[in-house]
Scaffold this motif. Structure first.
Motif, mmCIF file in Angstrom:
data_model
loop_
_atom_site.group_PDB
_atom_site.id
_atom_site.type_symbol
_atom_site.label_atom_id
_atom_site.label_comp_id
_atom_site.label_asym_id
_atom_site.label_seq_id
_atom_site.Cartn_x
_atom_site.Cartn_y
_atom_site.Cartn_z
ATOM 1 N N PRO A 19 3.098 12.619 39.166
ATOM 2 C CA PRO A 19 3.981 11.490 39.505
ATOM 3 C C PRO A 19 3.285 10.324 40.221
ATOM 4 N N PRO A 20 2.404 10.567 41.208
ATOM 5 C CA PRO A 20 1.739 9.408 41.808
ATOM 6 C C PRO A 20 0.805 8.679 40.841
ATOM 7 N N LEU A 21 0.182 9.422 39.933
ATOM 8 C CA LEU A 21 -0.669 8.780 38.931
ATOM 9 C C LEU A 21 0.169 7.907 38.006
ATOM 10 N N VAL A 22 1.316 8.405 37.610
ATOM 11 C CA VAL A 22 2.225 7.615 36.763
ATOM 12 C C VAL A 22 2.670 6.361 37.507
ATOM 13 N N ALA A 23 2.971 6.487 38.782
ATOM 14 C CA ALA A 23 3.381 5.316 39.579
ATOM 15 C C ALA A 23 2.282 4.263 39.625
ATOM 16 N N GLY B 202 -7.140 6.998 33.221
ATOM 17 C CA GLY B 202 -8.251 7.914 32.972
ATOM 18 C C GLY B 202 -7.978 9.303 33.508
ATOM 19 N N ALA B 203 -7.391 9.388 34.688
ATOM 20 C CA ALA B 203 -7.067 10.697 35.260
ATOM 21 C C ALA B 203 -6.014 11.410 34.405
ATOM 22 N N LEU B 204 -4.990 10.675 33.983
ATOM 23 C CA LEU B 204 -3.981 11.279 33.118
ATOM 24 C C LEU B 204 -4.594 11.698 31.788
ATOM 25 N N LEU B 205 -5.481 10.875 31.268
ATOM 26 C CA LEU B 205 -6.196 11.233 30.041
ATOM 27 C C LEU B 205 -6.916 12.567 30.222
ATOM 28 N N ASN B 206 -7.660 12.693 31.306
ATOM 29 C CA ASN B 206 -8.391 13.940 31.556
ATOM 30 C C ASN B 206 -7.451 15.134 31.658
ATOM 31 N N LEU B 207 -6.279 14.920 32.231
ATOM 32 C CA LEU B 207 -5.318 16.015 32.366
ATOM 33 C C LEU B 207 -4.702 16.419 31.029
ATOM 34 N N THR B 208 -4.742 15.528 30.030
ATOM 35 C CA THR B 208 -4.121 15.846 28.732
ATOM 36 C C THR B 208 -4.971 16.764 27.869
ATOM 37 N N TYR B 209 -6.239 16.924 28.204
ATOM 38 C CA TYR B 209 -7.114 17.728 27.355
ATOM 39 C C TYR B 209 -6.754 19.208 27.400
ATOM 40 N N GLY B 210 -6.444 19.766 26.231
ATOM 41 C CA GLY B 210 -6.325 21.202 26.075
ATOM 42 C C GLY B 210 -5.128 21.891 26.682
ATOM 43 N N ALA C 98 7.126 14.009 30.660
ATOM 44 C CA ALA C 98 8.358 14.171 31.436
ATOM 45 C C ALA C 98 8.347 13.351 32.723
ATOM 46 N N ALA C 99 7.167 13.076 33.247
ATOM 47 C CA ALA C 99 7.053 12.283 34.475
ATOM 48 C C ALA C 99 7.191 10.783 34.197
ATOM 49 N N GLY C 100 7.397 10.421 32.928
ATOM 50 C CA GLY C 100 7.619 9.019 32.595
ATOM 51 C C GLY C 100 6.373 8.217 32.311
ATOM 52 N N ALA C 101 5.280 8.880 31.952
ATOM 53 C CA ALA C 101 4.013 8.173 31.736
ATOM 54 C C ALA C 101 3.956 7.384 30.435
ATOM 55 N N THR D 243 1.964 1.442 36.938
ATOM 56 C CA THR D 243 2.764 0.214 37.004
ATOM 57 C C THR D 243 2.561 -0.557 38.296
ATOM 58 N N SER D 244 2.274 0.134 39.380
ATOM 59 C CA SER D 244 2.225 -0.559 40.675
ATOM 60 C C SER D 244 0.816 -0.750 41.212
ATOM 61 N N GLY D 245 -0.176 -0.157 40.580
ATOM 62 C CA GLY D 245 -1.535 -0.241 41.100
ATOM 63 C C GLY D 245 -2.241 -1.532 40.715
ATOM 64 N N THR D 246 -3.392 -1.733 41.304
ATOM 65 C CA THR D 246 -4.252 -2.851 40.910
ATOM 66 C C THR D 246 -4.774 -2.582 39.500
ATOM 67 N N ALA D 247 -5.423 -3.570 38.922
ATOM 68 C CA ALA D 247 -5.983 -3.379 37.577
ATOM 69 C C ALA D 247 -6.930 -2.185 37.558
ATOM 70 N N GLU D 248 -7.776 -2.074 38.583
ATOM 71 C CA GLU D 248 -8.717 -0.946 38.644
ATOM 72 C C GLU D 248 -7.991 0.374 38.860
ATOM 73 N N ALA D 249 -6.945 0.379 39.678
ATOM 74 C CA ALA D 249 -6.171 1.599 39.896
ATOM 75 C C ALA D 249 -5.501 2.052 38.600
ATOM 76 N N LYS D 250 -5.039 1.090 37.804
ATOM 77 C CA LYS D 250 -4.419 1.433 36.522
ATOM 78 C C LYS D 250 -5.436 2.075 35.581
ATOM 79 N N VAL D 251 -6.656 1.540 35.563
ATOM 80 C CA VAL D 251 -7.723 2.133 34.753
ATOM 81 C C VAL D 251 -7.964 3.571 35.185
ATOM 82 N N LYS D 252 -8.099 3.764 36.491
ATOM 83 C CA LYS D 252 -8.401 5.103 37.015
ATOM 84 C C LYS D 252 -7.234 6.064 36.798
#
Length: 146
Positions: free
Chosen positions: A9-13, A28-36, A46-49, A16-25
């Motif tokens: 949930p904080p990554l999803v938040a 990327g973190a959500l991407l890494n979590l999607t593997y496998g 489900a968290a609205g990503a 939309t609310s982070g800086t451009a660099e925070a959005k990239v990160k």
């Protein structure tokens, strides 16, 4: 462990609310979590990503677009997410990335469109209607080896 610790949930938040660099990160973190892990892919959806990832395809930096496209590619491996991704408006910006994105973004967008079209005739029609066929054919000769 990261997903179980409540990081999604904080990554999803941040998408939309982070800086451009925070959005990239965050993408990327959500991407890494999607593997496998289909469970984690489902939890991320489900968290609205999906809507903010779709938005990053047009509003993000080049790296954010790459990460968002790949995250959506992986999330689309779960058939129940295919319709949600399409409904979030991700197909037209994914198609746009096929011609305007970096080499990695083009590759990730093509993969996302492949997964969205898999066993989903409505998405196949929407992808074709969005103009994906000519740029996909062009990528056969100009794209990366992937």
């Amino acid at each position: 462990a990261i997903a179980a610790a409540g990081a999604i949930p904080p990554l999803v938040a941040l998408l939309t609310s982070g800086t451009a660099e925070a959005k990239v990160k965050a993408a990327g973190a959500l991407l890494n979590l999607t593997y496998g892990s289909s469970e984690t892919q489902t939890a991320i959806a489900a968290a609205g990503a999906i809507p903010p990832l779709a938005a990053l395809l047009t509003s993000g930096t080049a790296e954010a677009k790459e990460n968002a496209a790949m995250a959506l590619e992986n999330i689309a491996l779960s058939s129940e997410n295919e319709t949600v991704i399409a409904a979030a408006g991700a197909i037209p910006p994914l198609v746009a990335l096929l011609t305007s994105g970096t080499a990695e973004a083009k590759e990730n967008a093509a993969g996302a469109l492949r997964n969205l079209a898999w066993d989903n005739s409505e998405n196949k029609t929407a992808i074709a209607a969005a103009g994906a066929i000519p740029p996909l054919v062009a990528l056969l000769t100009s794209g990366t080896a992937e």
